[in-house]
Each structure stands twice: as C-alpha cells, then as structure tokens.
Design a protein around this motif. Structure first.
Motif, PDB file in Angstrom:
ATOM      1  N   VAL A 150       0.868  -1.180   0.000  1.00 59.38           N
ATOM      2  CA  VAL A 150       0.000   0.000   0.000  1.00 59.38           C
ATOM      3  C   VAL A 150       0.902   1.227   0.000  1.00 59.38           C
ATOM      4  CG1 VAL A 150      -1.815   1.264   1.199  1.00 59.38           C
ATOM      5  CG2 VAL A 150      -1.780  -1.244   1.283  1.00 59.38           C
ATOM      6  N   GLU A 151       0.776   2.080  -1.010  1.00 55.77           N
ATOM      7  CA  GLU A 151       1.685   3.225  -1.148  1.00 55.77           C
ATOM      8  C   GLU A 151       0.933   4.414  -1.732  1.00 55.77           C
ATOM      9  OE1 GLU A 151       4.362   6.043  -1.506  1.00 55.77           O
ATOM     10  OE2 GLU A 151       4.679   4.234  -0.308  1.00 55.77           O
ATOM     11  N   PRO A 152       1.012   5.596  -1.097  1.00 55.51           N
ATOM     12  CA  PRO A 152       0.293   6.765  -1.616  1.00 55.51           C
ATOM     13  C   PRO A 152       0.969   7.467  -2.780  1.00 55.51           C
ATOM     14  CG  PRO A 152       1.417   7.331   0.417  1.00 55.51           C
ATOM     15  CD  PRO A 152       1.589   5.844   0.230  1.00 55.51           C
TER      16      PRO A 152
ATOM     17  N   GLY B 157       5.196   8.064  -7.715  1.00 55.29           N
ATOM     18  CA  GLY B 157       6.574   7.788  -8.099  1.00 55.29           C
ATOM     19  C   GLY B 157       7.154   6.605  -7.347  1.00 55.29           C
ATOM     20  N   MET B 158       6.892   6.544  -6.048  1.00 52.31           N
ATOM     21  CA  MET B 158       7.385   5.428  -5.247  1.00 52.31           C
ATOM     22  C   MET B 158       6.702   4.130  -5.674  1.00 52.31           C
ATOM     23  SD  MET B 158       9.650   6.694  -3.098  1.00 52.31           S
ATOM     24  CE  MET B 158       9.755   6.127  -1.392  1.00 52.31           C
ATOM     25  N   ALA B 159       5.379   4.190  -5.909  1.00 49.05           N
ATOM     26  CA  ALA B 159       4.654   2.996  -6.334  1.00 49.05           C
ATOM     27  C   ALA B 159       5.171   2.483  -7.674  1.00 49.05           C
ATOM     28  CB  ALA B 159       3.160   3.288  -6.416  1.00 49.05           C
ATOM     29  N   ALA B 160       5.500   3.395  -8.589  1.00 48.98           N
ATOM     30  CA  ALA B 160       6.014   2.987  -9.889  1.00 48.98           C
ATOM     31  C   ALA B 160       7.363   2.298  -9.751  1.00 48.98           C
ATOM     32  CB  ALA B 160       6.133   4.205 -10.814  1.00 48.98           C
ATOM     33  N   GLU B 161       8.214   2.804  -8.872  1.00 55.10           N
ATOM     34  CA  GLU B 161       9.516   2.171  -8.651  1.00 55.10           C
ATOM     35  C   GLU B 161       9.340   0.788  -8.041  1.00 55.10           C
ATOM     36  OE1 GLU B 161      13.613   1.717  -8.721  1.00 55.10           O
ATOM     37  OE2 GLU B 161      12.404   3.292  -9.642  1.00 55.10           O
TER      38      GLU B 161
ATOM     39  N   ARG C 228      -2.831   1.916  -4.333  1.00 54.09           N
ATOM     40  CA  ARG C 228      -2.630   3.303  -3.940  1.00 54.09           C
ATOM     41  C   ARG C 228      -3.512   3.618  -2.741  1.00 54.09           C
ATOM     42  NH1 ARG C 228      -1.305   6.999  -7.666  1.00 54.09           N
ATOM     43  NH2 ARG C 228      -1.309   8.449  -5.910  1.00 54.09           N
ATOM     44  N   GLY C 229      -2.912   4.140  -1.701  1.00 55.96           N
ATOM     45  CA  GLY C 229      -3.659   4.501  -0.500  1.00 55.96           C
ATOM     46  C   GLY C 229      -2.717   4.748   0.648  1.00 55.96           C
ATOM     47  N   ASP C 230      -3.271   5.136   1.793  1.00 56.66           N
ATOM     48  CA  ASP C 230      -2.442   5.349   2.978  1.00 56.66           C
ATOM     49  C   ASP C 230      -3.119   4.770   4.211  1.00 56.66           C
ATOM     50  OD1 ASP C 230      -4.220   7.252   4.183  1.00 56.66           O
ATOM     51  OD2 ASP C 230      -3.378   8.835   2.926  1.00 56.66           O
TER      52      ASP C 230
ATOM     53  N   ASN D 253      -4.390   6.030   6.881  1.00 58.63           N
ATOM     54  CA  ASN D 253      -5.545   6.674   7.493  1.00 58.63           C
ATOM     55  C   ASN D 253      -6.868   6.156   6.941  1.00 58.63           C
ATOM     56  OD1 ASN D 253      -3.859   8.287   9.043  1.00 58.63           O
ATOM     57  ND2 ASN D 253      -3.832   9.928   7.535  1.00 58.63           N
ATOM     58  N   ARG D 254      -6.796   5.538   5.769  1.00 58.64           N
ATOM     59  CA  ARG D 254      -7.993   4.965   5.147  1.00 58.64           C
ATOM     60  C   ARG D 254      -7.536   3.824   4.262  1.00 58.64           C
ATOM     61  NH1 ARG D 254     -12.547   8.311   1.613  1.00 58.64           N
ATOM     62  NH2 ARG D 254     -14.065   6.614   1.482  1.00 58.64           N
ATOM     63  N   LEU D 255      -7.315   2.681   4.854  1.00 59.01           N
ATOM     64  CA  LEU D 255      -6.732   1.556   4.132  1.00 59.01           C
ATOM     65  C   LEU D 255      -7.699   1.027   3.076  1.00 59.01           C
ATOM     66  CD1 LEU D 255      -5.061  -0.408   7.079  1.00 59.01           C
ATOM     67  CD2 LEU D 255      -3.880   0.784   5.211  1.00 59.01           C
ATOM     68  N   PRO D 256      -7.238   0.862   1.842  1.00 61.28           N
ATOM     69  CA  PRO D 256      -8.083   0.345   0.773  1.00 61.28           C
ATOM     70  C   PRO D 256      -8.118  -1.180   0.785  1.00 61.28           C
ATOM     71  CG  PRO D 256      -5.957   0.933  -0.115  1.00 61.28           C
ATOM     72  CD  PRO D 256      -5.910   1.277   1.351  1.00 61.28           C
TER      73      PRO D 256
END
Length: 256
Positions: free
Chosen positions: A70-72, A75-79, A91-93, A95-98
């Motif tokens: 889980v990554e908001p 750029g970091m998620a793409a890497e 994609r998410g953080d 505070n509100r887990l998807p």
C-alpha cells in the motif's frame, strides 16, 4: 486519492535514489517480528503500508509472506512495481486503508507510521487485521551514541533547522517513533545493526530524506553545498573512503 501531506509525497521526486541508497533492515528484525506476533511470516497475508520502493516488502517476500503493498506516492509505487512486478500495489495510505475488513494476518509499517494520524490509522489497522493478527511498526534510527553520527547530527540541525534532522530521534527519547505510541498493548524491542558503505552512498542516502527534498526549491543548491562540505568532513574521519552507518531499529508490535 489518499489524504497525504506534500512532505510525505516529496519522496516521489527521488524514488530511484531512495531505492538505491536507503538502508535495509537486519535479519534479526524479522526474526523478532515472528517472535512477537507468535506466527511465522511464511504464508502470512501481509499488508506493507507506506511500502515506498519496496525495501521491506522485498524482505517480507523472502520470508514467504504473501504481501500486498500500500503506497500513496505515484513515483514510489512505480519504482516498486518496476522492481517487484509480481507484488500487488494498491494506492492509498494508513488513514484509510483500501483493504477489506479482517483480510490480513500482519500489517507492517516500515519507516512510515509517522506519516499517519494514529487516531485514524490504528482503528483502520485493527479493522483490517484478522483475529489473532498483528500490527508491526519499525524505524531505522541512526545511533546517536556513535561520536561521528552525533557530530553530523548537530551539523544537520544547524543546516536544516533546530527541529529537523535525517537521523531520527535518539532511541527511547523521541515523540516521532515509539514515544508517540500508546502505552497499552504494544510490545517494544530495540535492535542494533550497521552497514559499511562508500562515503558517496552515505551522502546520497542523506539526500533522499524529506528534510532535504522539501528544501530543494532553489534547484538543490543549498543541499549540494551541504553535501560537498560534509564529504570533506567525512573524508577526514574516514580517509579510506568508507563509512560504517550504525543504526538502532525501533520495533513495536500489537497483537489483535
């Protein structure tokens, strides 16, 4: 879209460098996670929240965990997707887990819990954990008892501002890491480790921290000047050209 601060998303501009230069974690850390959670990582349905470029994700996978990252940050998620294409990335953080309720055996935050609002992220973690599951939080903090690290920390404060550093708060005394957690429920451990790297790798690691990334509105001129001066100082201390970075890993585990 996740409600994440611009500072937390500053890593997107340095994702490749983050992946290349940030330290990992010692094997003893995941051994201790297994000890405190009371179950093996192998086969555990694990959500690695704030996964970044996948530094901890990769270690969890090596232990046989079934990891969803889980990554908001885009750029970091793409890497992470580039280096670990088989890992699901959401994609998410925190505070509100998807993620669905009662869907995870383990939720990990490697170097990322401090970007959340604990009044929201802790209930979210408990919602997503299965009965008997566990939440594990950890941070690499530079070992401030090492003289050269303490000296560098003073220079970082002078350059970045009194409340800023990239070394983290000394183990056991901070409000950002373990000191910010509620007393009840969490089991805490501290683990020491080190890595030896070239001076340039050490400096590149420093430059991937948000305290530097958010200052680079001048095109990075102030950061380049600081790192040039720091290279000269470190070369005096380490004439052979390698630095032993000493760390304290602060770990906290909460079982549901």
């Amino acid at each position: 879209m996740p409600a994440t601060t611009p500072r937390a998303l500053s890593f997107d501009t340095a994702a490749a460098r983050y992946a290349a230069y940030r330290p990992g974690y010692p094997p003893a850390l995941l051994d201790t996670v297994e000890e405190l959670t009371g179950r093996p990582l192998h086969g555990s349905r694990t959500a690695d929240v704030g996964a970044g470029t996948g530094i901890a994700t990769r270690l969890l996978l090596a232990r046989g965990a079934r990891v969803t990252a889980v990554e908001p940050g885009p750029g970091m998620a793409a890497e992470l997707r580039r280096s670990l294409p088989s890992v699901p990335v959401v994609r998410g953080d925190g505070n509100r887990l998807p993620l669905a309720a009662a869907s995870a055996d383990l939720i990990t935050y490697a170097q990322s819990w401090h970007w959340t609002d604990p009044e929201r992220s802790l209930p979210e973690a408990l919602r997503v954990l299965r009965p008997g599951g566990a939440l594990a939080l950890w941070w690499n903090v530079s070992d401030h008892t090492v003289p050269w690290i303490a000296d560098q920390d003073a220079r970082l404060h002078a350059h970045l501002g009194a409340g800023e550093s990239v070394h983290g708060t000394p183990a056991g005394s901070g409000t950002r890491n373990l000191g910010s957690l509620p007393d009840a429920g969490f089991t805490r451990r501290v683990l020491r480790w080190s890595r030896t790297v070239p001076v340039d790798t050490h400096l590149a690691n420093l430059a991937t921290h948000s305290a530097f990334l958010v200052r680079d509105g001048d095109g990075g001129g102030s950061t380049r000047r600081f790192l040039t001066e720091e290279r000269a100082r470190l070369t005096e201390v380490f004439p052979e050209g390698t630095v032993e970075e000493s760390y304290v890993v602060e770990l906290a585990v909460l079982r549901r």
